[in-house]
Enzyme design. Sequence first.
Site, PDB file in Angstrom:
ATOM      1  CB  SER A  19      12.741 -12.636   2.292  1.00 55.30           C
ATOM      2  OG  SER A  19      13.462 -11.637   2.963  1.00 55.30           O
ATOM      3  CE  LYS A  70       6.880  -3.512   4.908  1.00 55.93           C
ATOM      4  NZ  LYS A  70       7.554  -2.560   4.008  1.00 55.93           N
ATOM      5  CG  ASP A 107      10.422   0.547   4.733  1.00 47.09           C
ATOM      6  OD1 ASP A 107      11.467  -0.126   4.638  1.00 47.09           O
ATOM      7  OD2 ASP A 107       9.289   0.048   4.562  1.00 47.09           O
TER       8      ASP A 107
HETATM    9  P1  NAP Z   1       1.290  -2.037  -1.040  1.00 43.14           P
HETATM   10  O1  NAP Z   1       1.015  -1.419   0.290  1.00 43.14           O
HETATM   11  O2  NAP Z   1       0.530  -3.243  -1.467  1.00 43.14           O
HETATM   12  O3  NAP Z   1       1.058  -0.865  -2.147  1.00 43.14           O
HETATM   13  C1  NAP Z   1       1.234  -1.123  -3.509  1.00 43.14           C
HETATM   14  C2  NAP Z   1       0.950   0.161  -4.310  1.00 43.14           C
HETATM   15  O4  NAP Z   1       1.271  -0.091  -5.680  1.00 43.14           O
HETATM   16  C3  NAP Z   1      -0.497   0.626  -4.272  1.00 43.14           C
HETATM   17  O5  NAP Z   1      -0.520   2.038  -4.306  1.00 43.14           O
HETATM   18  C4  NAP Z   1      -1.068   0.053  -5.578  1.00 43.14           C
HETATM   19  O6  NAP Z   1      -2.102   0.823  -6.137  1.00 43.14           O
HETATM   20  C5  NAP Z   1       0.137   0.175  -6.493  1.00 43.14           C
HETATM   21  N1  NAP Z   1       0.082  -0.804  -7.573  1.00 43.14           N
HETATM   22  C6  NAP Z   1       0.142  -2.160  -7.463  1.00 43.14           C
HETATM   23  N2  NAP Z   1       0.116  -2.728  -8.681  1.00 43.14           N
HETATM   24  C7  NAP Z   1       0.020  -1.718  -9.581  1.00 43.14           C
HETATM   25  C8  NAP Z   1      -0.089  -1.661 -10.991  1.00 43.14           C
HETATM   26  N3  NAP Z   1      -0.053  -2.768 -11.739  1.00 43.14           N
HETATM   27  N4  NAP Z   1      -0.158  -0.442 -11.584  1.00 43.14           N
HETATM   28  C9  NAP Z   1      -0.177   0.689 -10.850  1.00 43.14           C
HETATM   29  N5  NAP Z   1      -0.109   0.707  -9.506  1.00 43.14           N
HETATM   30  C10 NAP Z   1      -0.012  -0.478  -8.879  1.00 43.14           C
HETATM   31  O7  NAP Z   1       2.818  -2.437  -1.188  1.00 43.14           O
HETATM   32  P2  NAP Z   1       4.076  -1.690  -0.517  1.00 43.14           P
HETATM   33  O8  NAP Z   1       4.379  -2.302   0.807  1.00 43.14           O
HETATM   34  O9  NAP Z   1       3.853  -0.230  -0.602  1.00 43.14           O
HETATM   35  O10 NAP Z   1       5.283  -2.169  -1.493  1.00 43.14           O
HETATM   36  C11 NAP Z   1       5.333  -1.695  -2.819  1.00 43.14           C
HETATM   37  C12 NAP Z   1       6.672  -2.052  -3.467  1.00 43.14           C
HETATM   38  O11 NAP Z   1       7.738  -1.414  -2.771  1.00 43.14           O
HETATM   39  C13 NAP Z   1       6.994  -3.550  -3.467  1.00 43.14           C
HETATM   40  O12 NAP Z   1       7.562  -3.883  -4.710  1.00 43.14           O
HETATM   41  C14 NAP Z   1       8.001  -3.695  -2.351  1.00 43.14           C
HETATM   42  O13 NAP Z   1       8.891  -4.786  -2.564  1.00 43.14           O
HETATM   43  C15 NAP Z   1       8.743  -2.365  -2.476  1.00 43.14           C
HETATM   44  N6  NAP Z   1       9.418  -1.982  -1.218  1.00 43.14           N
HETATM   45  C16 NAP Z   1      10.771  -1.893  -1.243  1.00 43.14           C
HETATM   46  C17 NAP Z   1      11.462  -1.528  -0.099  1.00 43.14           C
HETATM   47  C18 NAP Z   1      12.952  -1.434  -0.132  1.00 43.14           C
HETATM   48  O14 NAP Z   1      13.584  -1.456   0.933  1.00 43.14           O
HETATM   49  N7  NAP Z   1      13.551  -1.299  -1.305  1.00 43.14           N
HETATM   50  C19 NAP Z   1      10.763  -1.253   1.093  1.00 43.14           C
HETATM   51  C20 NAP Z   1       9.368  -1.336   1.074  1.00 43.14           C
HETATM   52  C21 NAP Z   1       8.700  -1.710  -0.098  1.00 43.14           C
HETATM   53  P3  NAP Z   1      -3.649   0.649  -5.668  1.00 43.14           P
HETATM   54  O15 NAP Z   1      -3.786   1.410  -4.387  1.00 43.14           O
HETATM   55  O16 NAP Z   1      -4.415   1.245  -6.791  1.00 43.14           O
HETATM   56  O17 NAP Z   1      -3.870  -0.837  -5.492  1.00 43.14           O
END
Ligand code: NAP
Length: 282
Positions: A19, A70, A107
């Site tokens: 992180s 989360k 967020d």
């Molecule tokens: P999450 O709840 O686990 O959701 C991940 C999503 O991505 C799900 O919809 C999943 O689809 C999809 N996914 C995962 N692998 C995939 C693949 N290979 N191909 C297509 N779809 C895929 O995770 P999250 O908390 O939403 O976080 C997601 C990303 O956002 C992370 O990289 C995180 O670091 C980033 N993020 C960034 C910030 C920022 O401040 N910049 C804030 C929050 C999150 P399925 O439902 O089909 O599994």
Amino acid sequence: MIDGQTQLVGLIGFPTQHSLSPAMHNAAFQAIELNWSYVPLPVQPGRIKDAIFGLSALGFRGANVTIPYKQAVIPFLHELSPESRKIGAVNTIIVEKSGLLVGHNTDPFGFITSLHEAGFDSQGKQAIVIGAGGAARAAVYALLRIGTKRITVFNRDPDRADNLVAAFADERLCKAELNPDVIIKEARDTHLLVNTTPVGMWPDVDNSIWPDNVPIPRHLTVFDLVYNPVETHLLQQAQESGARVISGMEMLLQQGAAAFELWTGKKAPIATMQGALKEEVT
Ligand code: NAP
């Protein structure tokens, strides 16, 4: 220097060692001479309830929450902000003096401020959101709040996309099949493309949710929530087409600044926090 007066906040997640938040927040505490410290709190699977109760027992002032907790923290909090309730996820906890634990989600603020800083006005525009996890829910919540005319969600698991659409129950929101041809077609009439999946995140840095053999339409603004690397393959594809890009690093900064202000009640030193993030990634 840590002493008997130091106030603690931490990052609850698993794992937590990669992180960037400790560097960002500790630089901010130092910059405004607050005797606070931000520490990683890796929580082993199955121990999240103990960890949350431990926050008030140990006198922590608050915490950030990251993957995979989360949603899991919600049953152990006493109150939720309207945003975190609607999104169904918490990324920031405040421990009140009484010991009450209040869940927030910064967020959407980070997302909206990043769009604003990039000069993108979503009012009356169309957006594509790829993904239907916690970050997608925050992005959709934010986009609906700022007057987006239509949002199409594409997700690998169609049931999860259905759940997201049902949870917001808003006629401006719909889902479509996660298929490159469908995304390319939809993008013709769209102004904003948001990637909320981890596709393109280190070490998967050569991957993108957009195919390599098709240029990204120039009129699009492309926002990739992935921040490691800062310039993802998707953002490179967008830049090659001359499309406007927004990095997940900006959102990381802005959501962190909002959390800082919730815990401390003081204005976040944004430039210092940004500098600390840059130092961590170079
Ligand atoms: P999450 O709840 O686990 O959701 C991940 C999503 O991505 C799900 O919809 C999943 O689809 C999809 N996914 C995962 N692998 C995939 C693949 N290979 N191909 C297509 N779809 C895929 O995770 P999250 O908390 O939403 O976080 C997601 C990303 O956002 C992370 O990289 C995180 O670091 C980033 N993020 C960034 C910030 C920022 O401040 N910049 C804030 C929050 C999150 P399925 O439902 O089909 O599994």
